[in-house]
Write a protein that holds these residues in place. Structure first.
Motif, mmCIF file in Angstrom:
data_model
loop_
_atom_site.group_PDB
_atom_site.id
_atom_site.type_symbol
_atom_site.label_atom_id
_atom_site.label_comp_id
_atom_site.label_asym_id
_atom_site.label_seq_id
_atom_site.Cartn_x
_atom_site.Cartn_y
_atom_site.Cartn_z
ATOM 1 N N GLY A 63 12.386 -22.319 24.332
ATOM 2 C CA GLY A 63 12.423 -22.455 22.881
ATOM 3 C C GLY A 63 13.309 -21.384 22.264
ATOM 4 N N THR A 64 13.316 -21.331 20.969
ATOM 5 C CA THR A 64 14.105 -20.331 20.255
ATOM 6 C C THR A 64 13.282 -19.756 19.107
ATOM 7 O OG1 THR A 64 15.071 -22.004 18.788
ATOM 8 C CG2 THR A 64 16.315 -21.441 20.775
ATOM 9 N N THR A 65 13.560 -18.519 18.789
ATOM 10 C CA THR A 65 12.968 -17.856 17.639
ATOM 11 C C THR A 65 13.949 -16.782 17.193
ATOM 12 O OG1 THR A 65 10.964 -16.773 16.797
ATOM 13 C CG2 THR A 65 11.665 -16.176 19.015
ATOM 14 N N SER A 66 13.523 -15.879 16.341
ATOM 15 C CA SER A 66 14.414 -14.808 15.875
ATOM 16 C C SER A 66 13.585 -13.697 15.261
ATOM 17 C CB SER A 66 15.422 -15.343 14.847
ATOM 18 O OG SER A 66 14.741 -15.811 13.689
ATOM 19 N N PHE A 67 14.227 -12.561 15.028
ATOM 20 C CA PHE A 67 13.600 -11.460 14.323
ATOM 21 C C PHE A 67 14.669 -10.786 13.471
ATOM 22 C CE2 PHE A 67 15.394 -9.536 18.095
ATOM 23 C CZ PHE A 67 15.871 -8.308 17.661
ATOM 24 N N GLU A 74 19.552 -11.251 11.184
ATOM 25 C CA GLU A 74 18.668 -12.080 11.993
ATOM 26 C C GLU A 74 19.227 -12.210 13.404
ATOM 27 O OE1 GLU A 74 16.237 -16.324 11.707
ATOM 28 O OE2 GLU A 74 17.987 -15.996 10.436
ATOM 29 N N VAL A 75 18.476 -11.753 14.383
ATOM 30 C CA VAL A 75 18.881 -11.772 15.782
ATOM 31 C C VAL A 75 18.137 -12.898 16.487
ATOM 32 C CG1 VAL A 75 18.952 -10.481 17.947
ATOM 33 C CG2 VAL A 75 19.295 -9.286 15.762
ATOM 34 N N GLY A 76 18.875 -13.777 17.127
ATOM 35 C CA GLY A 76 18.259 -14.894 17.837
ATOM 36 C C GLY A 76 17.625 -14.475 19.146
ATOM 37 N N VAL A 77 16.624 -15.217 19.553
ATOM 38 C CA VAL A 77 15.926 -14.969 20.822
ATOM 39 C C VAL A 77 15.663 -16.310 21.483
ATOM 40 C CG1 VAL A 77 13.850 -14.039 21.925
ATOM 41 C CG2 VAL A 77 14.808 -12.887 19.912
ATOM 42 N N ARG A 78 16.000 -16.418 22.760
ATOM 43 C CA ARG A 78 15.700 -17.626 23.536
ATOM 44 C C ARG A 78 14.471 -17.324 24.377
ATOM 45 N NH1 ARG A 78 18.363 -22.360 24.202
ATOM 46 N NH2 ARG A 78 18.346 -23.429 26.230
ATOM 47 N N THR A 79 13.469 -18.184 24.328
ATOM 48 C CA THR A 79 12.180 -17.898 24.932
ATOM 49 C C THR A 79 11.908 -18.807 26.128
ATOM 50 O OG1 THR A 79 10.961 -19.435 23.496
ATOM 51 C CG2 THR A 79 11.297 -17.201 22.670
ATOM 52 N N TYR A 80 11.212 -18.243 27.113
ATOM 53 C CA TYR A 80 10.896 -18.961 28.347
ATOM 54 C C TYR A 80 9.420 -18.699 28.681
ATOM 55 C CZ TYR A 80 15.992 -18.485 28.650
ATOM 56 O OH TYR A 80 17.335 -18.498 28.373
ATOM 57 N N ARG A 81 8.617 -19.736 28.604
ATOM 58 C CA ARG A 81 7.184 -19.596 28.866
ATOM 59 C C ARG A 81 6.774 -20.526 29.996
ATOM 60 N NH1 ARG A 81 2.479 -17.889 26.142
ATOM 61 N NH2 ARG A 81 0.607 -18.976 26.901
ATOM 62 N N PRO A 82 6.141 -20.001 31.052
ATOM 63 C CA PRO A 82 5.690 -20.874 32.151
ATOM 64 C C PRO A 82 4.513 -21.744 31.715
ATOM 65 C CG PRO A 82 4.952 -18.608 32.499
ATOM 66 C CD PRO A 82 5.843 -18.587 31.290
ATOM 67 N N GLN A 139 25.695 -0.777 18.090
ATOM 68 C CA GLN A 139 24.991 -1.901 17.467
ATOM 69 C C GLN A 139 24.170 -2.695 18.474
ATOM 70 O OE1 GLN A 139 24.895 -2.845 13.900
ATOM 71 N NE2 GLN A 139 23.097 -3.556 15.006
ATOM 72 N N ALA A 140 24.743 -2.992 19.627
ATOM 73 C CA ALA A 140 24.004 -3.757 20.629
ATOM 74 C C ALA A 140 22.737 -3.020 21.045
ATOM 75 C CB ALA A 140 24.894 -4.026 21.841
ATOM 76 N N ALA A 141 22.854 -1.710 21.241
ATOM 77 C CA ALA A 141 21.684 -0.912 21.620
ATOM 78 C C ALA A 141 20.628 -0.941 20.524
ATOM 79 C CB ALA A 141 22.100 0.518 21.926
ATOM 80 N N HIS A 142 21.050 -0.827 19.266
ATOM 81 C CA HIS A 142 20.101 -0.888 18.157
ATOM 82 C C HIS A 142 19.367 -2.227 18.134
ATOM 83 C CE1 HIS A 142 22.301 2.419 15.636
ATOM 84 N NE2 HIS A 142 21.595 2.907 16.644
ATOM 85 N N ASP A 143 20.096 -3.326 18.348
ATOM 86 C CA ASP A 143 19.460 -4.646 18.352
ATOM 87 C C ASP A 143 18.421 -4.751 19.462
ATOM 88 O OD1 ASP A 143 20.986 -5.450 16.208
ATOM 89 O OD2 ASP A 143 22.333 -6.734 17.364
ATOM 90 N N CYS A 144 18.726 -4.189 20.624
ATOM 91 C CA CYS A 144 17.809 -4.279 21.755
ATOM 92 C C CYS A 144 16.568 -3.409 21.536
ATOM 93 C CB CYS A 144 18.529 -3.909 23.045
ATOM 94 S SG CYS A 144 19.814 -5.110 23.503
ATOM 95 N N VAL A 145 16.746 -2.238 20.965
ATOM 96 C CA VAL A 145 15.596 -1.405 20.610
ATOM 97 C C VAL A 145 14.724 -2.126 19.588
ATOM 98 C CG1 VAL A 145 14.899 0.728 19.448
ATOM 99 C CG2 VAL A 145 16.713 0.787 21.170
ATOM 100 N N ASP A 146 15.359 -2.714 18.575
ATOM 101 C CA ASP A 146 14.611 -3.443 17.544
ATOM 102 C C ASP A 146 13.881 -4.645 18.143
ATOM 103 O OD1 ASP A 146 15.614 -1.596 15.781
ATOM 104 O OD2 ASP A 146 17.061 -2.963 14.842
ATOM 105 N N ALA A 147 14.503 -5.290 19.130
ATOM 106 C CA ALA A 147 13.856 -6.425 19.792
ATOM 107 C C ALA A 147 12.585 -5.984 20.508
ATOM 108 C CB ALA A 147 14.819 -7.081 20.779
ATOM 109 N N ALA A 148 12.642 -4.833 21.171
ATOM 110 C CA ALA A 148 11.458 -4.328 21.865
ATOM 111 C C ALA A 148 10.342 -3.999 20.879
ATOM 112 C CB ALA A 148 11.826 -3.103 22.686
#
Length: 348
Positions: A63-67, A74-82, A139-148
């Motif tokens: 699926g997809t979501t974002s934060f 708005e940063v997109g996120v692709r989700t994978y759930r078993p 910027q990429a590092a900031h996005d990844c920290v924010d994602a966590a």
């Protein structure tokens, strides 16, 4: 752990390397239009492509979501759930894709991320962080920290009704950070920042042939300057786009670019480092594992012989690809569940 074997690549790997070199040459990354075309491509989830990349497991819901990042973007996120995991929150692993901070996309990592989700029993969150040259370091590092930090908050869906993975949410404990190449760099950088500044409790990281030293001073960079898949010229091109050359450009020694040159390593999460023997990044990955061990961090380092950079993404055409995926999934499963199988300071 180092597996000993011949340094020559199998014929199937050589053929794939030649095809990739033809499609992604440094001179094709000179304009934004050319970069955009390279970024957009991903291997279709059908034969014969899946003979190389491996299939996308049918038992994983994608699926997809974002934060919203700290600047409101708005940063997109692709989700994978078993699906087999059933209802209820699951541990989460954030995945940061490779591509030299310039190329790559989250959909191209469906085979890897879905495989981890299926075999480790975790929700994988593929973060579509912003890329250079439009968005320079850090910027990429900031996005990844924010994602966590977003994931550590429970990663609520935009409407607040369901978890970010399209199921019943994720656990805020047992969080992992992982990625390959530039994504491995971002996972390592994010782990340092979150240890120092807080906002997410990271239990473990998994770094697949990570770029952790932007000075490019290790012996393997010289030894494999013309290696298959990734060359010294590629690395120069990527870093030029990522760092830029203005007054506000980060220095190659800055820990937000080169986590190997951080001032403190104690207190970092348990870390798996996978390196490829025929890779310019091999020695810096090994050096990072060693410095972590010296500072009391639980570490497992495995070097895969006869393997070029990127081999995790094409297990059907590279020696060690399947073994590396199995090791990665086992590491994630063990640490997401809190079951550590290595002692502090141990190198597996």
């Amino acid at each position: 752990m180092t597996v000993t074997d011949s340094w020559d690549m199998p014929l199937r790997t050589q053929l794939l390397a030649r095809a990739l070199r033809r499609s992604r040459r440094p001179e094709r990354m000179e304009t934004l239009d050319e970069i955009a075309r390279s970024r957009a491509w991903f291997a279709p989830a059908r034969a014969p492509y899946t003979w190389v990349t491996g299939p996308v497991p049918a038992g994983v819901q994608i699926g997809t979501t974002s934060f919203h990042a700290r600047d409101g973007h708005e940063v997109g996120v692709r989700t994978y759930r078993p699906r087999a995991a059933g209802p209820g929150p699951l541990p989460a692993l954030l995945w940061f894709h490779g591509g030299g901070w310039v190329l790559g996309n989250v959909r191209a990592y469906d085979p890897v991320c879905a495989w981890i989700a299926a075999h480790a029993g975790v929700v994988v969150l593929g973060v579509d962080y912003r890329l250079a040259p439009e968005h320079r370091a850090p910027q990429a590092a900031h996005d990844c920290v924010d994602a966590a930090r977003w994931a550590a908050s429970g990663a609520p869906a935009a409407d607040g009704s369901r978890g970010a993975d399209g199921g019943s949410g994720i656990r805020t404990e047992g969080l992992g950070l992982a990625g390959d190449s530039a994504g491995g760099n971002l996972a390592a950088v994010a782990a340092h920042v979150l240890r120092d500044e807080g906002g997410a409790d990271v239990t473990y990281t998994a770094l697949c042939y990570p770029a952790v030293d932007a000075t490019m001073s290790s012996a393997s960079v010289r030894e494999h300057a013309d290696a298959p898949i990734l060359t010294r010229l590629d690395m120069d091109t990527f870093l030029a786009h990522y760092l830029g050359d203005g007054a506000d450009a980060l220095d190659a020694m800055d820990p937000l670019v080169s986590p190997l040159h951080a001032s403190e390593f104690a207190g970092l999460p348990a870390t798996l480092v996978q390196t490829a023997d025929l890779d310019p990044l091999r020695d810096e990955g090994a050096a990072y594992a060693q410095v972590l061990r010296e500072h009391g961090v639980t570490v497992r380092h495995t070097n895969y012989p006869r393997a070029p950079h990127g081999f995790l993404s094409f297990p059907g055409a590279a020696h060690g690809g399947r073994a590396a995926r199995a090791e990665l999934a086992a590491w994630v499963a063990d640490h997401a569940s809190g079951s550590l199988q290595t002692r502090p300071g141990e190198v597996g």
